[in-house]
Motif scaffolding. Structure first.
Motif, short mmCIF file in Angstrom:
data_model
loop_
_atom_site.label_atom_id
_atom_site.label_comp_id
_atom_site.label_asym_id
_atom_site.label_seq_id
_atom_site.Cartn_x
_atom_site.Cartn_y
_atom_site.Cartn_z
N ASP A 61 -5.46 -10.33 3.90
CA ASP A 61 -4.58 -10.37 5.07
C ASP A 61 -3.24 -10.89 4.56
OD1 ASP A 61 -3.24 -10.66 7.43
OD2 ASP A 61 -4.83 -11.75 8.47
N VAL A 62 -2.26 -10.01 4.37
CA VAL A 62 -1.02 -10.39 3.72
C VAL A 62 0.20 -9.83 4.47
CG1 VAL A 62 -2.06 -10.55 1.43
CG2 VAL A 62 -1.07 -8.39 2.16
N ASP A 63 1.32 -10.49 4.25
CA ASP A 63 2.62 -10.02 4.71
C ASP A 63 3.46 -9.74 3.47
OD1 ASP A 63 1.75 -10.56 7.29
OD2 ASP A 63 2.63 -12.57 7.29
N LEU A 64 4.04 -8.54 3.42
CA LEU A 64 4.85 -8.14 2.28
C LEU A 64 6.28 -7.88 2.75
CD1 LEU A 64 1.87 -6.44 1.95
CD2 LEU A 64 2.88 -6.12 -0.30
N ASN A 65 7.23 -8.37 1.96
CA ASN A 65 8.63 -8.10 2.20
C ASN A 65 9.16 -7.37 0.98
OD1 ASN A 65 11.39 -8.15 2.73
ND2 ASN A 65 11.27 -10.14 3.75
N LEU A 66 9.41 -6.05 1.11
CA LEU A 66 9.86 -5.22 0.01
C LEU A 66 11.38 -5.04 0.12
CD1 LEU A 66 6.81 -4.62 0.41
CD2 LEU A 66 7.25 -2.32 -0.40
N ASN A 67 12.09 -5.46 -0.90
CA ASN A 67 13.55 -5.47 -0.85
C ASN A 67 14.13 -4.50 -1.88
OD1 ASN A 67 16.16 -6.48 -0.07
ND2 ASN A 67 16.18 -7.66 -1.97
N ARG A 68 14.87 -3.49 -1.37
CA ARG A 68 15.59 -2.52 -2.20
C ARG A 68 14.69 -1.84 -3.23
NH1 ARG A 68 20.90 -2.47 -1.21
NH2 ARG A 68 21.23 -1.17 -3.06
N LEU A 69 13.52 -1.42 -2.80
CA LEU A 69 12.62 -0.71 -3.69
C LEU A 69 13.01 0.76 -3.80
CD1 LEU A 69 10.87 -3.26 -3.56
CD2 LEU A 69 8.88 -1.79 -3.33
N ASN A 70 12.82 1.31 -4.98
CA ASN A 70 13.01 2.74 -5.18
C ASN A 70 11.94 3.47 -4.37
OD1 ASN A 70 12.48 5.41 -6.48
ND2 ASN A 70 14.23 4.77 -7.71
N ILE A 71 12.39 4.29 -3.42
CA ILE A 71 11.46 4.87 -2.44
C ILE A 71 10.44 5.79 -3.09
CG2 ILE A 71 11.28 6.33 -0.40
CD1 ILE A 71 14.07 5.34 0.39
N SER A 72 10.90 6.71 -3.93
CA SER A 72 9.97 7.70 -4.49
C SER A 72 8.91 7.03 -5.36
CB SER A 72 10.74 8.75 -5.29
OG SER A 72 11.45 8.14 -6.36
N ASP A 73 9.29 5.97 -6.08
CA ASP A 73 8.30 5.26 -6.92
C ASP A 73 7.31 4.49 -6.06
OD1 ASP A 73 9.46 6.22 -9.21
OD2 ASP A 73 10.68 4.44 -9.56
N ALA A 74 7.83 3.72 -5.11
CA ALA A 74 6.97 2.86 -4.29
C ALA A 74 5.98 3.66 -3.47
CB ALA A 74 7.81 1.97 -3.39
N PHE A 75 6.45 4.79 -2.89
CA PHE A 75 5.61 5.54 -1.97
C PHE A 75 4.79 6.63 -2.66
CE2 PHE A 75 8.35 3.34 0.86
CZ PHE A 75 7.65 3.19 2.05
N THR A 76 4.82 6.65 -3.97
CA THR A 76 3.92 7.54 -4.71
C THR A 76 2.94 6.74 -5.57
OG1 THR A 76 5.57 7.75 -6.47
CG2 THR A 76 5.52 9.47 -4.78
N GLN A 77 3.35 5.57 -6.06
CA GLN A 77 2.48 4.81 -6.96
C GLN A 77 1.63 3.78 -6.24
OE1 GLN A 77 4.21 3.47 -10.69
NE2 GLN A 77 5.92 4.89 -10.46
N ILE A 78 2.04 3.37 -5.05
CA ILE A 78 1.22 2.46 -4.26
C ILE A 78 0.45 3.30 -3.24
CG2 ILE A 78 1.19 0.48 -2.70
CD1 ILE A 78 3.73 -0.50 -3.99
N THR A 79 -0.84 3.41 -3.43
CA THR A 79 -1.66 4.30 -2.61
C THR A 79 -1.54 3.98 -1.13
OG1 THR A 79 -3.23 4.53 -4.44
CG2 THR A 79 -4.00 5.17 -2.25
N MET A 80 -1.52 2.71 -0.80
CA MET A 80 -1.46 2.31 0.61
C MET A 80 -0.17 2.83 1.25
SD MET A 80 -1.61 -1.53 2.21
CE MET A 80 -0.05 -2.02 1.46
N LEU A 81 0.99 2.71 0.57
CA LEU A 81 2.25 3.19 1.13
C LEU A 81 2.26 4.71 1.19
CD1 LEU A 81 4.83 0.81 -0.60
CD2 LEU A 81 3.79 0.60 1.66
N GLU A 82 1.66 5.35 0.21
CA GLU A 82 1.60 6.81 0.19
C GLU A 82 0.84 7.33 1.41
OE1 GLU A 82 0.29 10.41 -2.85
OE2 GLU A 82 -0.59 8.42 -3.04
#
Length: 892
Positions: free
Chosen positions: A614-635
């Protein structure tokens, strides 16, 4: 001949009657004996009795009868409800047929098979064996049971003793015992044979576990005085032989002991014989030097809280041993151990290991320990000093380790402590000083995928705490460096309490997979599989698992340059981890990743069978294509983000279950996400969905979407993502987005495009061409709804564009009539000049015709504002217009 025939005749009849009687008698007496047993138990015992069946045989031991009680059980009542005092699968007793018929129970033999005895003393000193009901009858009026036993056997008996006060536990299992003697005599010699396995534990420490014991003894029995004397005897504990001398006498309350024991030989091999075979292996060919003295005594009464005085001494000097197949010798062995009680008060028992030394090669080790006040508040005075090369242990002693163990252990520690101070955490009363170090340590076992190395470990002991000044370790590609303090090592070591402490952790590189337990596979040979084996084989491989240790309660301030977790690479990791109750609480854990950084708070728990987070994440200025392809949950949450290039700020609240490698079980997660795009643009070629939407409108190119200040919020649960409606812009076109999709990529979206008529195709363009530029400007953007289904890879898009075009035709016709009404015939005639396509003309014909038919009020206004001639001309022009709509383009 006649006499012989009569004898044979009557003899045969008699024999037949006897056989019939021997068969019939058991049936007549079976229920009687069962009732008698239950009646006697109920009258004399404070316990519940159970008896499945009674068998009687007059043939097996003729001329004796055998009575068998099947599934006999004796269960305690209050205050020991639930305790099974005694249970036996079979109890056989033999007695004469005459006594059986007369109702006298003079037992001549007994056999007990598959039985258990459970003796339990609670903290008040009450015993579950005290079940006899006091009788007012004189002793001679009691039930006539006599023991003239000449032979008895006990096969597979388990005897268990538990004492709550002191938490003492003893189990003697797999007891096979037999004895023969004439109990009809008051004084007899009983020849016995016994073997069993002994387990003994006190508190949380187990001192003996299934140690084999045997006893061959002739006991002199004086039934009148209840005295049992050891005559010829030999006992074996594991493989250590002992000889007893003396006697035990039963008293009205308790027992009197006058016993001594010693080893028949003084070889140092006797010491190895005390060690269970699973640890010492075969000692027959072990070469030993030196002698070992082992002796003891017990003298006095055991009545109430009083015990006999006793003593035990073990002494060895300058001894050694060497196993034949191992290269090194354990030498310079000195043992000086004394255990004694001089008062008969249990708490006055003292354990003194005055000296223990040993050497392997150049390494020498010594220890001493004294324990007193053993019941009320055990006091320990202990010291160890020396060096041990761990690799030498397996070369000198047959340690059962199928793994690599190496390292140099150095210790010089002295401590004095009492258990009450440990339990109360009054560590200031504990005296401790010294140092412990470990270097070049290597351990390769099933707990680690790769060997675990401790290059250097330094621990300093002092009265207030244990200081960890250095801990440099590595495994695989990972390195660990720890410093800190341990607050209750004594509670952890002696009471198995939670280990508490505060630590600082640093690492250049941490690879999470290096700390995972390896998968284990079924060892069953494939050729032995049955038809159903393939199904079972699917679960025969156990996944690797990471568990938060249950014995830890500590805070860890961590910093690592690189952490590899799953397929992610995190840099400049820092934060605080609080480990407690098999849960890790993360406080302000930060990391650089995907060109930006992540801040994380929350917890991960492995306490239950299925780990959770049970976590809270604050993602700041992440490269969108990398984050949303390499992190399965975000994908899974936002697949469309693959088509976005740029940066994103995201806040995610998420919880769910974890797999054994501590990665999320995607279908179990739930939470919400809020994202704001920064300096982003669309790559429509990366998304079949955007390409499909482009094809629905003329001149639409979603690659030119304006993503400035775009913000989106979603909720996700049960594998479904719900988008909170938001608006994005393409030039002057506002696009409203709403709907949902599943983690399986199935979509259910509605996008409302507020588009100018020019984007609706040629028909709409033809309609607009009939209007003046001024009137064209009056036509507003039209809402077109695009329904999106299918998957993100194979989208299915449809729109209501045709209906919108039809509505546009209606709007244009209304405008024309309004203009005619306002300006008269000339304006209408001028407005209707020109040609149109047949499809659009048909729509306008129907629309205008309907309006003309149903709008009498409109025509009335026209009549009032124009002359009669103008009216007729207007009608004529409208007719011409309608006829002209039916012609194809290019016709006259």
């Amino acid at each position: 001949m006649k006499i012989a025939k009569k004898i044979l005749k009557w003899g045969g009849i008699t024999l037949l009657l006897l056989i019939i009687a021997m068969i019939a008698i058991p049936f007549f007496f079976k229920d009687t004996i069962k009732e008698k047993v239950i009646e006697m138990a109920n009258e004399n015992l404070k316990a519940n009795i159970g008896l499945q069946d009674v068998d009687i045989s007059l043939f097996k031991n003729f001329p004796k009868a055998r009575v068998t009680l099947n599934d006999f059980v004796l269960v305690n009542k209050e205050p020991f409800v639930g305790d099974t005092l005694f249970a036996a699968k079979h109890i056989d007793v033999t007695l004469s047929i005459k006594d059986l018929l007369a109702g006298n129970y003079n037992l001549l033999g007994a056999n007990v098979k598959d039985a258990s005895v459970y003796i339990h003393l609670n903290k008040e000193g009450e015993g579950n064996y005290d079940i006899a009901i006091p009788s007012d009858k004189p002793e001679e009026e009691s039930a006539p049971i006599k023991l003239d036993i000449q032979r008895y056997n006990v096969e597979n008996l388990k005897f268990t003793f538990k004492m709550d006060d002191g938490n003492l536990f003893m189990e003697v299992a797999d007891i096979y015992h037999s004895g023969k003697g004439n109990f009809a005599e008051e004084v007899l010699d009983l020849d016995t044979q016994t073997k069993a396995n002994l387990t003994f534990a006190m508190g949380k420490s187990t001192f003996m576990k299934r140690v084999p014991i045997t006893l061959q003894a002739i006991l002199g029995i004086d039934l009148k005085n209840q005295k049992y004397t050891f005559k010829q005897n030999k006992a074996t504990v594991n493989r250590l032989d002992l000889v007893f001398d003396g006697f035990i006498q039963l008293l009205e309350e308790g027992q009197h002991y006058d016993l001594t024991f010693s080893t028949p030989t003084n070889s140092f091999q006797n010491f190895l014989a005390l060690i269970p075979e699973e640890y010492s292996k075969s000692i027959e060919n072990v070469k030993t030097t030196g002698n070992l003295t082992l002796k003891g005594f017990a003298k006095g009464d055991m009545v109430g809280d009083k015990i006999p005085t006793f003593g035990l001494e073990m002494y060895a000097d300058n001894a050694s041993f060497k196993y034949p197949n191992l290269p090194k010798t354990v030498r310079d062995i000195t043992i000086d151990l004394k255990v004694n009680n001089a008062t008969g008060i249990t708490n006055d028992t003292k354990v003194n290991l005055n000296k223990f030394t040993m050497s392997i090669d150049q390494d020498h080790f010594s220890a001493r320990a004294n324990v007193s006040n053993v019941v009320v508040n055990p006091f320990v005075d202990m010291a160890v000093k020396g060096t041990i090369n761990l690799a030498n242990l397996s070369q000198a002693y047959p340690i059962s380790l199928n793994k690599k163990l190496a390292g140099i252990l150095r210790a010089d520690i002295a401590t004095q402590l009492d258990m009450k101070s440990v339990e109360a955490k009054n560590y200031q009363k504990i005296k401790a000083q010294g140092n412990l170090s470990l270097s070049q340590f290597v351990y390769a076992g099933e707990e680690f995928v790769k060997p675990f190395h401790i290059d250097n470990l330094n621990v300093a002991f002092n009265p207030s705490h244990i200081g960890l000044s250095k801990f440099d370790a590595r495994t695989g590609d990972s390195d660990l460096h720890l410093t800190g303090t341990i607050d209750n090592l004594y509670g952890f070591a002696f009471r198995k309490e939670i280990l508490k402490g505060n630590f600082n952790l640093s690492s250049n590189k941490l690879v999470v997979n290096d700390f995972m337990q390896p998968a284990t596979e079924s060892s069953a040979p494939a050729k032995q599989e049955t038809k159903e084996a393939p199904k079972a084989n699917k679960t025969s491989t156990k996944e690797a698992a990471i568990k938060v240790p249950a014995f830890l309660d500590c805070a860890l301030t961590a910093k690592a340059n690189t952490v590899l977790y799953d397929n992610l690479k995190l840099s400049n990791v820092s934060g605080k981890l609080i480990i407690k109750d098999q849960k890790v609480t993360l406080e302000n854990l930060k990391s650089d990743i995907f060109g930006g950084n992540i801040a994380l708070t929350g917890d991960v728990s492995t306490k239950e069978k299925v780990p959770t987070f049970d976590v809270d994440l604050n993602l700041n200025r992440l490269n969108i294509s990398d984050a949303f392809t390499q992190i399965t949950m975000l994908e899974k949450i936002a697949p469309i983000a693959k088509a976005v290039q740029g940066k994103v700020n995201t806040v995610i609240n998420v919880k769910g279950n974890l797999k054994n490698d501590l990665t999320p079980q995607i279908n179990s997660i739930s939470g919400d996400l809020f994202a704001a795009l920064i300096d982003s643009k669309i790559d429509s070629h990366g998304s079949p969905l955007l390409s499909a939407l482009d094809s629905q409108f003329t001149g639409l190119n979603l690659a030119n979407l304006n993503l400035k200040d775009v913000k989106a919020a979603v909720d996700f649960e049960d594998g479904k993502v719900k988008i909170k409606p938001f608006t994005i812009k393409y030039k002057d076109v506002a696009i409203e987005v709403a709907g949902s999709h599943g983690f399986d990529q199935q979509m259910n979206y509605k996008l409302t495009f507020n588009v100018p008529p020019q984007m609706l195709g040629k028909e709409a363009e033809g309609l607009l061409a009939k209007l003046t530029p001024e009137n064209q400007k009056k036509i507003n953007n039209l809402p077109v709804v695009a329904t999106v289904g299918g998957t993100f890879k194979k989208p299915q898009v449809s729109t209501d564009a045709k209906a919108v075009v039809k509505n546009l035709a209606t709007q244009i016709a209304k405008n024309q009539i309004n203009n005619l009404t306002a300006k008269g015939t000339d304006a209408l005639q001028k407005a209707l000049g020109g040609k149109t396509s047949s499809g659009t003309a048909s729509e306008i014909t129907k629309t205008v015709g309907g309006l003309m038919k149903n709008k009498d009020s409109t025509m009335t206004k026209v009549k009032e504002k124009a002359k009669e001639e103008a009216k007729k001309e207007a009608k004529k022009q409208i007719g011409n217009f309608l006829r002209g709509l039916g012609k194809k383009e290019g016709e006259e």
